[in-house]
Design a protein around this motif. Structure first.
Motif, PDB file in Angstrom:
ATOM      1  N   UNK A 109       0.771  -1.229   0.000  1.00  0.00           N
ATOM      2  CA  UNK A 109       0.000   0.000   0.000  1.00  0.00           C
ATOM      3  C   UNK A 109       0.806   1.285   0.000  1.00  0.00           C
ATOM      4  N   UNK A 110       2.149   1.184   0.044  1.00  0.00           N
ATOM      5  CA  UNK A 110       2.964   2.400   0.088  1.00  0.00           C
ATOM      6  C   UNK A 110       3.505   2.804  -1.281  1.00  0.00           C
ATOM      7  N   UNK A 111       3.277   1.989  -2.303  1.00  0.00           N
ATOM      8  CA  UNK A 111       3.875   2.255  -3.600  1.00  0.00           C
ATOM      9  C   UNK A 111       3.348   3.533  -4.250  1.00  0.00           C
ATOM     10  N   UNK A 112       2.074   3.861  -4.022  1.00  0.00           N
ATOM     11  CA  UNK A 112       1.531   5.076  -4.638  1.00  0.00           C
ATOM     12  C   UNK A 112       2.246   6.316  -4.111  1.00  0.00           C
ATOM     13  N   UNK A 113       2.423   6.390  -2.793  1.00  0.00           N
ATOM     14  CA  UNK A 113       3.107   7.543  -2.201  1.00  0.00           C
ATOM     15  C   UNK A 113       4.565   7.585  -2.637  1.00  0.00           C
ATOM     16  N   UNK A 114       5.201   6.425  -2.730  1.00  0.00           N
ATOM     17  CA  UNK A 114       6.592   6.393  -3.173  1.00  0.00           C
ATOM     18  C   UNK A 114       6.725   6.879  -4.607  1.00  0.00           C
ATOM     19  N   UNK A 115       5.873   6.368  -5.494  1.00  0.00           N
ATOM     20  CA  UNK A 115       5.933   6.786  -6.895  1.00  0.00           C
ATOM     21  C   UNK A 115       5.669   8.283  -7.023  1.00  0.00           C
ATOM     22  N   UNK A 116       4.710   8.802  -6.270  1.00  0.00           N
ATOM     23  CA  UNK A 116       4.405  10.233  -6.327  1.00  0.00           C
ATOM     24  C   UNK A 116       5.616  11.059  -5.904  1.00  0.00           C
ATOM     25  N   UNK A 117       6.303  10.632  -4.853  1.00  0.00           N
ATOM     26  CA  UNK A 117       7.491  11.363  -4.417  1.00  0.00           C
ATOM     27  C   UNK A 117       8.592  11.287  -5.470  1.00  0.00           C
ATOM     28  N   UNK A 118       8.854  10.108  -5.996  1.00  0.00           N
ATOM     29  CA  UNK A 118       9.902   9.969  -7.004  1.00  0.00           C
ATOM     30  C   UNK A 118       9.589  10.794  -8.246  1.00  0.00           C
ATOM     31  N   UNK A 119       8.344  10.781  -8.662  1.00  0.00           N
ATOM     32  CA  UNK A 119       7.965  11.581  -9.836  1.00  0.00           C
ATOM     33  C   UNK A 119       8.209  13.063  -9.592  1.00  0.00           C
ATOM     34  N   UNK A 120       7.975  13.516  -8.369  1.00  0.00           N
ATOM     35  CA  UNK A 120       8.162  14.938  -8.065  1.00  0.00           C
ATOM     36  C   UNK A 120       9.628  15.345  -8.066  1.00  0.00           C
ATOM     37  N   UNK A 121      10.535  14.372  -8.031  1.00  0.00           N
ATOM     38  CA  UNK A 121      11.959  14.660  -7.947  1.00  0.00           C
ATOM     39  C   UNK A 121      12.708  14.367  -9.241  1.00  0.00           C
ATOM     40  N   UNK A 122      12.006  14.113 -10.334  1.00  0.00           N
ATOM     41  CA  UNK A 122      12.674  13.718 -11.585  1.00  0.00           C
ATOM     42  C   UNK A 122      13.442  14.874 -12.224  1.00  0.00           C
ATOM     43  N   UNK A 123      12.841  16.050 -12.263  1.00  0.00           N
ATOM     44  CA  UNK A 123      13.446  17.236 -12.875  1.00  0.00           C
ATOM     45  C   UNK A 123      13.963  16.907 -14.278  1.00  0.00           C
ATOM     46  N   UNK A 124      15.242  17.131 -14.540  1.00  0.00           N
ATOM     47  CA  UNK A 124      15.782  16.912 -15.886  1.00  0.00           C
ATOM     48  C   UNK A 124      16.476  15.563 -16.033  1.00  0.00           C
TER      49      UNK A 124
END
Length: 321
Positions: A109-124
């Motif tokens: 159940x934690x994968x959604x929050x993890x993916x959201x955080x990683x996506x927010x840190x992708x930048x370039x």
């Protein structure tokens, strides 16, 4: 996501954070003994599966995680944490790189929050993050198992066994061919015996890595900055963590195990004494009897007899003070 293995004869569904897979298949201690002997497998298909691909995947993750992964060798398993700005544990990642993709499994159940955080840190950075939970199921083979992984399946090998990222469509056939099956209660009993922390059990909203002994496996003290690194460095160099993880031998005469959150007090103070901590995970072990992990205040004497609710407990230190 409900596992198809729950439909097998004898399967009893797990509850709480492990809902969706079997707690046991009719004989808890037999299942434990099988795992301890390097036999059988555990269905962890309720865990989240996340992948990171792209040329910058390792250097990018290195900036975000507590672990040194910029030069992670292909096939070498590791674990890492994601911390808050204040150094509190938010995620534990169990990962391996296959040369093209970093494969990660995380708490259910934690994968959604993890993916959201990683996506927010992708930048370039040249990376792609994907939730692959619907496509892949985690299967655990215990240490010493001679069971082979199917060709092409990514394997994460650790001292405690191997985690397979198995295509979910192959889960039933693989389990049928490579039993016996063991449930999460057997798996958790061996985890408690091994003093291995788990997010959502040994952690709360203010847990820092030092309290759980995660510095030895999930935190690299000589790498560059990451979110929460200031807290890690400050506690490591200038202070002590406010709490520490302990292993408890519980009174075997009690019928019921103290559940998660049960207050821990000094036995000498009785049930009305000041709370010094709480039970994080308890289990029935096939050799040790009732056991538990607990998080207690750092200044609790190492030789103190404790009470977990109304259950007597003798402690063993897990984290140095």
């Amino acid at each position: 996501m409900k596992s198809p293995l729950l439909s097998l004869p004898g399967a009893v569904a797990a509850e709480g954070q492990d809902e969706g897979v079997a707690a046991h298949y009719g004989d808890l201690f037999r299942e434990q003994r099988a795992l301890a002997d390097g036999k059988g497998l555990v269905d962890l298909s309720h865990h989240g599966v996340v992948t990171v691909t792209g040329a910058d995947r390792l250097s990018w993750l290195h900036l975000l995680l507590t672990q040194h992964v910029s030069e992670l060798p292909v096939g070498q398993a590791t674990e890492a944490l994601i911390l808050s700005a204040n150094g509190h544990i938010e995620h534990a990642l169990y990962l391996v790189d296959d040369g093209e993709t970093v494969w990660v499994h995380v708490e259910p159940g934690t994968q959604d929050a993890l993916v959201a955080y990683l996506e927010s840190m992708k930048f370039y950075y040249r990376v792609e993050v994907a939730d692959r939970t619907e496509d892949f199921a985690v299967v655990h083979l215990p240490a010493g198992s001679i069971t082979e992984a199917p060709d092409g399946v990514v394997v994460r090998e650790t001292p405690y066994g191997r985690d397979l990222f198995l295509p979910r469509a192959e889960l039933e056939a693989y389990a049928a061919a490579h039993g016996p099956l063991a449930g999460t209660l057997a798996y958790e009993a061996l985890r408690v015996e091994g003093h291995r922390p788990r997010v959502g059990f040994e952690t709360d909203h203010r847990t820092i890595p030092h309290e759980l002994g995660w510095l030895g496996t999930a935190v690299h003290l000589d790498k560059g900055c990451y979110r929460g690194q200031e807290t890690v460095a400050r506690v490591q160099n200038l202070g002590k963590p406010p709490r520490r993880l302990v292993f408890l031998h519980l009174d075997g005469s009690d019928v019921h195990l103290p559940g998660h959150g049960t207050p821990v007090r000094l036995a000498a103070d009785g049930e009305d004494g000041r709370q010094l901590g709480f039970i994080t995970t308890s289990a029935r072990h096939h050799e040790l009897g009732p056991i538990a992990l607990a998080l207690v205040k750092r200044n609790v004497p190492l030789d103190a007899e404790l009470m977990a609710g109304d259950t007597a407990a003798a402690q063993e230190s897990v984290v140095e003070v």
